[in-house]
Every structure is written in structure tokens, then in C-alpha cells.
Scaffold this motif. Structure first.
Motif, PDB file in Angstrom:
ATOM      1  N   GLY A   1       3.107 -32.964   3.303  1.00  0.00           N
ATOM      2  CA  GLY A   1       4.218 -33.038   2.376  1.00  0.00           C
ATOM      3  C   GLY A   1       5.351 -32.178   2.897  1.00  0.00           C
ATOM      4  N   TYR A   2       6.461 -32.137   2.184  1.00  0.00           N
ATOM      5  CA  TYR A   2       7.554 -31.264   2.599  1.00  0.00           C
ATOM      6  C   TYR A   2       8.361 -30.841   1.376  1.00  0.00           C
TER       7      TYR A   2
ATOM      8  N   ALA B   1       8.116 -18.331   1.557  1.00  0.00           N
ATOM      9  CA  ALA B   1       6.849 -18.967   1.955  1.00  0.00           C
ATOM     10  C   ALA B   1       7.103 -20.308   2.609  1.00  0.00           C
ATOM     11  N   MET B   2       8.064 -21.068   2.068  1.00  0.00           N
ATOM     12  CA  MET B   2       8.417 -22.372   2.612  1.00  0.00           C
ATOM     13  C   MET B   2       9.930 -22.492   2.582  1.00  0.00           C
ATOM     14  N   ASN B   3      10.520 -22.733   3.729  1.00  0.00           N
ATOM     15  CA  ASN B   3      11.957 -22.936   3.798  1.00  0.00           C
ATOM     16  C   ASN B   3      12.297 -24.393   3.500  1.00  0.00           C
ATOM     17  N   ALA B   4      13.537 -24.624   3.085  1.00  0.00           N
ATOM     18  CA  ALA B   4      13.973 -25.984   2.807  1.00  0.00           C
ATOM     19  C   ALA B   4      13.810 -26.845   4.060  1.00  0.00           C
ATOM     20  N   GLY B   5      13.148 -27.976   3.924  1.00  0.00           N
ATOM     21  CA  GLY B   5      12.917 -28.870   5.046  1.00  0.00           C
ATOM     22  C   GLY B   5      11.606 -28.641   5.765  1.00  0.00           C
ATOM     23  N   ASP B   6      10.852 -27.622   5.391  1.00  0.00           N
ATOM     24  CA  ASP B   6       9.554 -27.383   6.024  1.00  0.00           C
ATOM     25  C   ASP B   6       8.524 -28.404   5.533  1.00  0.00           C
TER      26      ASP B   6
ATOM     27  N   TYR C   1      10.820 -27.760   9.973  1.00  0.00           N
ATOM     28  CA  TYR C   1      11.804 -28.820  10.223  1.00  0.00           C
ATOM     29  C   TYR C   1      11.228 -30.238  10.114  1.00  0.00           C
ATOM     30  N   LEU C   2       9.944 -30.384   9.787  1.00  0.00           N
ATOM     31  CA  LEU C   2       9.386 -31.737   9.674  1.00  0.00           C
ATOM     32  C   LEU C   2      10.055 -32.494   8.529  1.00  0.00           C
TER      33      LEU C   2
END
Length: 389
Positions: free
Chosen positions: A35-36, A45-50, A134-135
Motif C-alpha cells: 500500500g502507500y 514513520a511514513m512520508n507522503a508517497g512512501d 517513493y513507490l
């Protein structure tokens, strides 16, 4: 083939698999292994676009405080999938919050999240989410280009580019990109150079175990789809009020109402249906039942209103299994885990299919005859019966 070439092909295949998993997850409405996140609400913890590794809820255990869950929101993001962390639990469900947000989702008007809304959990190692940088950005970029292209085509042909149609156009274009990547890899892996050795394979002959594997793949795929596709989570709205009405879902605080739920079996094989409470203050009686071929059954759903007035949502999970085992055995296996029950059913189907194929065809390889020498299936079966008799 050099190590560099193998590495490039491996990376290309990995990227193609990631794209397909993400797109299929969007098409089904829940993450499929990947997922992203589209916003920065989960930073750092999670950047936008990760991207992140998403474990489907059917394969996870109980949700605990600190878990990052993907749930079907009711108010946030217009009811779309949301990825936030569980920061607490109440009698009505889980309290969630984005790590970068100063307040919880429930403070912002989102009802408490129940087990029935959670579709996946982000994989964490030592408390840290496993991310793929970046995925998601790459996927959103492809979708943006595809939606622009679809909008241009729609304007040329006088079509109305609705949100759904734009999403579909993006999906089709991105799937085409993924398939193109797979095709390129297959071409490289295929016979791209002159053969330097003599082939020992026989023409028009399919190895027995290859044919059997294909048959089993088809059977297991259809059996699993027959169990998974009709299953799901039912949602019931409930109002706890000091002024109840005749509506069975508008109750006085602490009052319990009963609703009838119909379990339809449109297939040609009996099923065992199991109901599990996916939120608090809901129950089903009977909890499991066998439904015959193209038949239906009924179960009574009990809803209990909380002592505090307000609007609430209750969830009831429904699981279906082909009745190839005694119902009591299936229910017991379901109690261990739904995947265990599905695996047991598929195991029986595989074993039965192998026995039938071996009895009819034996271990011999299968020869595909030319059109002029075609032998009908009925003739082959008659010959096989004569051999047995």
C-alpha cells in the motif's frame, strides 16, 4: 547471461510486481501486500508517497495499541481508505491518529474504528514501519498522467470524465505499463539467441505433472473465489436515544433488538457460513449453519444500544466455506484461523482432484493430437472404461 543482466531483470520484475499489486489493491478496495500513503499525516514513520508492506486483516492477529492500520473511514477523506496508528481502545472501538496530527481522528468527528473496518495492518519491525520510499509517488504520477490522457480522449469524443471513469482510465493505462514491463522481461528471458543444443522434448506432448498442476490451479482458484468473494463484513447502523421508535435500529439505551439476516447460496455446492462479531454489542444466532445448493438460510442478528445516546455502527463478519468436510470440523478450523479453514478445504479439493485424474488418465503424459486425428472425449472415456472392465 551476466550477473548484471540478471540483476536488471530481477529489479524490473520486482518493480512490475509492485505496480500490479498496488493496482489490484486499488481495484479491490484494499491493499494486496503493498500500500502507500498519499499525505504526510503519518510522518515521520511514513512520508507522503512512501509505500509499505500491508498484511491483510485476515492474516493478522488482534489489533493492539501502536499498530498502524488501514481502515475504511466513514468521515475522513470522504470515506476512503486511511492509514493511521491505533493510539487507544474503548468499548466502541479503536482510537486512531496520524503521527503528525495533533488530535485523534475521533476528536475530528470520525467514529471509533471497529475490527470490521480494518482491511490491513502495516508491517513493523521493532516498532518501525517497513517502507518503500517513493513507490506511492511513482504510482500517483502514473495515475495523474493517465487521468489527463483519459480526460483529453473524453473531451475529443464528447464523453463525461467522471471521477470513476478517470480512475478506471488511470487503472487501465497503468496496468498496460505493468504488462509491457512483464512482456519485456519475458522477451529477454525467452529464446533470444540461436540454440546451440539439440532439443530432447517431444512435440505435442504435455508432461503429466504440468497438466495436473494447471488443473489444480484452476480448481483451487475457483474454489477460493467461491469462498472469499461472497464473504465480507455487514454494517448495521444503530441509534441509542431516549425517544426510541418502532424502527428496530432506533433503541433506548441498553435495549437489544433482533434483525433477520439472510444467507444466500447461489452456487451448486453446499456451503458452511460462519458469522463472527467484528465489533462490540453485536451477535449472531446461529453462529454457523450449512446452506444447501441454490438455497438460503437465516440467522438472527442481535444489536445492543450503548448506555450513552448517539449514532453507532456495528459490524458482523461473514465467512463461507465449501462443505467438503463435516461442518463441525470446518467451524473448529475457522476458530483456529479462517486461512486454516480455507487451506483445509482446498487440500480436500486438491486430494480429490488428484485421485480422480489418476484414476481416469493414469501417470502417462498427455499428447495433443492434430486436428485430423482428433479423438472425442466420449471415445477416450469409453476406451478407459474398457481397460478397467
Amino acid at each position: 547471461m551476466t550477473s548484471a543482466t540478471l540483476l536488471k531483470q530481477g529489479l524490473g520484475l520486482a518493480v512490475a510486481v509492485c505496480i500490479v499489486l498496488l493496482l489490484v489493491g486499488q481495484l479491490l478496495g484494499q491493499p494486496i501486500l503493498l500500500g502507500y500513503v498519499a499525505t504526510g499525516s503519518m510522518e515521520p514513520a511514513m512520508n507522503a508517497g512512501d509505500g509499505f508492506v500491508a498484511i491483510p486483516s485476515v492474516a493478522t492477529g488482534d489489533v493492539e495499541e501502536g499498530d498502524i492500520v488501514v481502515f475504511e473511514a466513514r468521515e475522513l477523506h470522504d470515506g476512503e481508505l486511511t492509514t493511521h496508528r491505533v493510539v487507544g481502545e474503548t468499548d466502541e472501538g479503536y482510537v486512531t491518529r496520524g503521527d503528525a496530527n495533533p488530535f485523534t481522528d475521533q476528536d475530528g468527528g470520525e467514529p471509533h474504528v471497529t475490527d470490521g473496518q480494518i482491511v490491513a495492518t502495516a508491517w513493523q519491525v521493532n516498532g518501525e514501519a517497513v517502507t518503500l520510499p517513493y513507490l506511492g509517488t511513482a504510482i500517483m504520477g502514473v495515475q495523474g498522467v493517465a487521468e489527463s490522457a483519459y480526460g483529453t480522449v473524453a473531451s475529443v469524443f464528447g464523453l463525461t470524465a467522471t471521477a470513476d471513469s478517470e480512475g478506471l482510465g488511470a487503472m487501465l493505462v497503468a496496468v498496460g505499463v505493468a504488462l509491457l514491463g512483464f512482456g519485456t522481461l519475458l522477451e529477454r528471458l525467452g529464446p533470444g539467441r540461436r540454440e546451440t543444443h539439440r532439443s530432447r522434448s517431444r512435440e505435442n506432448v504435455i508432461a503429466f505433472w504440468t497438466a495436473l498442476g494447471l488443473i489444480l490451479l484452476v480448481f483451487v482458484t475457483f474454489a477460493t473465489a467461491a469462498m472469499v468473494v461472497p464473504a465480507g463484513t455487514a454494517e448495521y447502523e444503530l441509534v441509542s436515544t431516549e425517544s426510541p421508535t418502532d424502527d428496530p435500529q432506533v433503541l433506548a439505551p441498553g435495549e437489544t433488538a433482533e434483525l433477520t439476516r439472510t444467507v444466500d447460496n447461489a452456487g451448486y455446492f453446499p456451503i458452511v457460513a460462519v458469522h463472527d462479531a467484528a465489533s462490540r454489542n453485536i451477535a449472531a444466532d446461529p453462529g454457523s449453519q450449512t446452506v444447501g445448493i441454490r438455497s438460503s438460510g437465516e440467522t438472527t442478528v442481535s444489536l445492543t444500544a450503548p448506555q450513552e445516546t448517539g449514532e453507532y455502527t456495528r459490524h458482523l463478519g461473514e465467512y463461507r466455506y465449501l462443505a467438503v468436510l463435516p461442518p463441525s470440523v470446518i467451524v473448529w478450523l475457522h476458530g483456529l484461523h479462517p486461512l486454516v479453514a480455507i487451506a483445509a478445504v482446498n487440500g480436500v479439493i486438491v486430494g480429490g482432484t488428484v485421485a480422480i485424474v489418476l484414476a481416469i488418465f493414469g501417470y502417462n503424459d498427455l499428447r495433443v493430437r492434430a486436428a485430423g486425428s482428433h479423438v472425442s472425449l466420449s471415445t477416450r472415456l469409453q476406451r478407459k472404461l474398457r481397460e478397467w472392465l
